[in-house]
Scaffold this motif. Sequence first.
Motif, PDB file in Angstrom:
ATOM      1  N   CYS A  18      -9.066   1.166  -1.426  1.00 32.04           N
ATOM      2  CA  CYS A  18      -9.478   1.986  -0.285  1.00 32.04           C
ATOM      3  C   CYS A  18     -10.741   1.403   0.349  1.00 32.04           C
ATOM      4  O   CYS A  18     -11.787   1.318  -0.298  1.00 32.04           O
ATOM      5  CB  CYS A  18      -9.730   3.424  -0.731  1.00 32.04           C
ATOM      6  SG  CYS A  18     -10.370   4.484   0.574  1.00 32.04           S
TER       7      CYS A  18
ATOM      8  N   GLN B 124     -13.966   3.908   0.358  1.00 32.69           N
ATOM      9  CA  GLN B 124     -14.342   4.653  -0.848  1.00 32.69           C
ATOM     10  C   GLN B 124     -15.842   4.923  -0.926  1.00 32.69           C
ATOM     11  O   GLN B 124     -16.268   5.980  -1.399  1.00 32.69           O
ATOM     12  CB  GLN B 124     -13.859   3.936  -2.099  1.00 32.69           C
ATOM     13  CG  GLN B 124     -14.326   2.526  -2.297  1.00 32.69           C
ATOM     14  CD  GLN B 124     -13.672   1.891  -3.518  1.00 32.69           C
ATOM     15  OE1 GLN B 124     -14.001   2.219  -4.656  1.00 32.69           O
ATOM     16  NE2 GLN B 124     -12.723   1.010  -3.293  1.00 32.69           N
TER      17      GLN B 124
ATOM     18  N   GLU C   7      -6.648   9.421   6.929  1.00 31.98           N
ATOM     19  CA  GLU C   7      -7.097   9.084   5.576  1.00 31.98           C
ATOM     20  C   GLU C   7      -8.455   9.699   5.231  1.00 31.98           C
ATOM     21  O   GLU C   7      -8.706  10.020   4.067  1.00 31.98           O
ATOM     22  CB  GLU C   7      -7.189   7.566   5.428  1.00 31.98           C
ATOM     23  CG  GLU C   7      -5.863   6.858   5.323  1.00 31.98           C
ATOM     24  CD  GLU C   7      -6.029   5.463   4.760  1.00 31.98           C
ATOM     25  OE1 GLU C   7      -5.789   5.288   3.551  1.00 31.98           O
ATOM     26  OE2 GLU C   7      -6.397   4.556   5.530  1.00 31.98           O
TER      27      GLU C   7
ATOM     28  N   THR D 232      -8.430  13.555   2.197  1.00 31.84           N
ATOM     29  CA  THR D 232      -8.800  13.026   0.889  1.00 31.84           C
ATOM     30  C   THR D 232     -10.181  13.518   0.448  1.00 31.84           C
ATOM     31  O   THR D 232     -10.346  13.972  -0.686  1.00 31.84           O
ATOM     32  CB  THR D 232      -8.777  11.493   0.907  1.00 31.84           C
ATOM     33  OG1 THR D 232      -9.533  11.026   2.040  1.00 31.84           O
ATOM     34  CG2 THR D 232      -7.358  10.963   1.002  1.00 31.84           C
TER      35      THR D 232
ATOM     36  N   PHE E  94      -9.412   5.368  -6.093  1.00 32.89           N
ATOM     37  CA  PHE E  94      -9.360   4.760  -4.761  1.00 32.89           C
ATOM     38  C   PHE E  94      -8.493   3.507  -4.760  1.00 32.89           C
ATOM     39  O   PHE E  94      -8.688   2.606  -3.958  1.00 32.89           O
ATOM     40  CB  PHE E  94     -10.767   4.426  -4.279  1.00 32.89           C
ATOM     41  CG  PHE E  94     -11.646   5.631  -4.071  1.00 32.89           C
ATOM     42  CD1 PHE E  94     -11.519   6.413  -2.929  1.00 32.89           C
ATOM     43  CD2 PHE E  94     -12.585   5.996  -5.029  1.00 32.89           C
ATOM     44  CE1 PHE E  94     -12.330   7.520  -2.735  1.00 32.89           C
ATOM     45  CE2 PHE E  94     -13.395   7.102  -4.843  1.00 32.89           C
ATOM     46  CZ  PHE E  94     -13.268   7.884  -3.693  1.00 32.89           C
TER      47      PHE E  94
END
Length: 519
Positions: free
Chosen positions: A464, A467, A326, A330, A457
Amino acid sequence: MSWLRSRTEWMTDHGVATTLACFAFTLLAGFLITKLIKRRQKVWLLDQLPGPKGLPLLGCVLEVACDNVELFRRLNSHCDMGGVVRVWYGPEVLVLLSSPRAAEVMLTSQKNIDKSNLYQYLYPWLGTGLLTSTGSKWHSRRKLLTPAFHFTILNDFVEVFSRQSSKLVSKLRGKANGEPFDIFPIISLCTLDIICEAAMGRTVNSQDEEDSEYVRAVKRMNYLLHRRMLKVWQHPDFMFRLLGLKKEHDACLEVLHKFSRETIRERKRLYSEAKKRPQECPEEERLLGGGKKRLAFLDLLLEASEDGKVLSDEDIREEVDTFMFEGHDTTSSGINWALYFMGRNPELQARVQEELDSIFGDSDRPATMEDLKQMKYLENCIKESHRILPSVPFFGRELNEDLIIDNQRVPAGVTVLLMIFKLHRNAEQFPDPDRFDPDRFLPENVAKRHPFAYVPFSAGPRNCIGQRFAMMEEKVALSSVLRNFKVVSDIPESELQLLGELILRPRGGIPLRLLPRST
């Protein structure tokens, strides 16, 4: 008489068997009829929603027989029919959500937090860590990991961001001759170095050793997973194996898991030694086991897993691999798209550089937490970049209970996709939505919008967790590049070929031109 008794017994047994068979048949028929009725009710409900007609029985299944660029375009074009749209793919259906109201109803639900079944292809690598787990396991992991992203702990990561970003700038100096080049893979290596060091305390030096086994495995595994999720013919295991992809997938998996497990074993050894003699350990080891600092992520897991009371080594491995997955692509995507927009808007780039000059002057010192707080215009540029080209263009949920959105019912058991790419281009919320305008994120403009019109996010209970980490990392990397270079992009957004995978990528990369700021 015995034969008569035998015949009577046979007839009795036969009658019992026949009765049982009839009863079983009746139960089965009742079950199937009930399933059929429920199916018809579900189909009827779904057909009340707007959506493309498609072909009889097939629906729109033929539209997936195209490349990822065209498929992403088609999915987003369906959203023009409304904020809640159903698309049939044979007997299966996807419901696409793209309005702020739809986003609010889905994201604030405490029940509909299960990821879509497409995430099952991540299980071999990530297991059921924070990204893929649900129910009590997800709640306990979320509670356990949240302290690792407290603002005061994130402050310790700024030095890592700055050091790796400085290395990135050194790599880019050799490219700063005004000739176009694809910056995407270069940024990706930088973010891989950052997430490895910040999350696990281990350096892979991917910016210097791009061809290392681990770096190759990360890049290839991401590619294989993205492709499998989008290519329906690769979903069955036998087809994945027949195409020769499973063998390659498993080889990458072995490298990735070996790296994670070795890291965990080494950190556990350091943790154990540091706890026994914290004042005698070298500085690196005093980061663990009650010393001055600690690696917020991995060490928190180690503390929680002492004697296997909370987390086993495999539990830790799941979370380590989850954050590698992740936290790499991203942020890489976010940094790349922000540089692209800086290159397309030279007057706004100049405003960012004026802000950076006011903070750093002629100094080449690394950024601090206080510096990041002052980068208000750069932050607005990052947010606007996330709006137009979000790193995660959509995500899926499997509904555990019905969703009711503006009197439209989406039944339980359906997979829904929140189309963030389309949500962020809602003209009512963002007038002239294709125009890059960082001032949309001035406080007075944010206050006028629906709170769920902008969710790069995610939001709600499954927002998230990283974030703030991501925003800090992007600020440091972008400020490092823009303090040293002028960025130019010659490709208009209308000519970008967007690959709508788990991460929004450009086909062919992002060709940018760099020039030293002194020229």
